[in-house]
Write an enzyme that holds these catalytic residues in place. Sequence first.
Site, short mmCIF file in Angstrom:
data_model
loop_
_atom_site.label_atom_id
_atom_site.label_comp_id
_atom_site.label_asym_id
_atom_site.label_seq_id
_atom_site.Cartn_x
_atom_site.Cartn_y
_atom_site.Cartn_z
N SER A 1 16.70 46.71 34.61
CA SER A 1 16.44 45.65 35.59
C SER A 1 17.36 45.74 36.79
O SER A 1 17.16 45.06 37.78
CB SER A 1 16.61 44.27 34.94
OG SER A 1 17.93 44.10 34.46
N TYR B 1 29.87 61.11 46.37
CA TYR B 1 30.01 60.02 47.33
C TYR B 1 31.15 59.10 46.94
O TYR B 1 31.42 58.89 45.78
CB TYR B 1 28.71 59.21 47.42
CG TYR B 1 27.64 59.97 48.13
CD1 TYR B 1 26.89 60.93 47.46
CD2 TYR B 1 27.41 59.78 49.48
CE1 TYR B 1 25.93 61.66 48.12
CE2 TYR B 1 26.45 60.50 50.14
CZ TYR B 1 25.71 61.44 49.46
OH TYR B 1 24.77 62.17 50.12
#
Length: 302
Positions: free
Chosen positions: A134, A147
């Site tokens: 979810s 990153y």
Amino acid sequence: MPVAIITGASKGLGRALAAALAGRGWDLVVDARSAGPLAEAARELRTTGARVAALPGDVTDGGHRAALVAAAGELGGLDLLVNNASALGAEPLVRLADQPLDGLRAALEVNVVAPLSLLQEALPLLRSSSYLSSYGELAPYIGNRSYRADVGNSHAYDSDPYTKNARNAGSSDSSPYIGIGDVVIEANAEAAGTGGAVLNISSDAAVEAYPTWGGYGAAKAALDQQSAVLAVEEPGLRVWWVDPGDMRTDLYAAAAPDEDASGRPLPATVVPALLRLLDGAAPSGRYAAAAGTAAPDGVSTR
């Protein structure tokens, strides 16, 4: 309720993480080699209302690993696998010239082979987990590049994914924990995971050259690489390999019995950083969680 397997959960970081998850409503499968301490930990965990399956045994035993996964299935599935059990390979630690080869084999068996075998056993349950599905993609993946994420979820390319962030190091008015927005990650897939999560407890000995830590560090380095490949091969899972930093544990006392560990942080101080990975559905990668007394650059010394 979500379900987690935590190995080495009778004391130290495993027990502290189990207590935190039980307090959040998780059901648990926990193990340790010593039955007495494990039973004591399980009694404490059950006071939260959690269902707890406590199975004493050795993670290097295939039958024991199968029993752990079967117990998770009986609780309803598996959403988080925590490979926390560890072995040094020599107690106290020694230089590589004196490293007992049988000890190195044992360290590799506990730190590398057993986590992979347990993962293989648990993979069907982890793939079918919907606990994290979810969550949105908090940090988008782009190929295999690395990153550095900030709290605003903007990203700048980081050519060295193993350089640990030191933004909050040594600051009395900031958290010593490194959360999703404060860690360096290595992106491993192009989509956020839709299944469960794997948390492998590593060490900065996996990437730093500390005298006497060669055997243990080599085993943890292998675990790191194994985790990175797993993240590529299983993009539906979240795979986190975490250096918890310095802690006051029996493992460290056995590694360096002559050192005074009284100033080292307790394992419970590391748990909030681990929970942030879950709370943020953090992408797969290598994370550092420096707690308590950090070195000037924010990197723990072991």
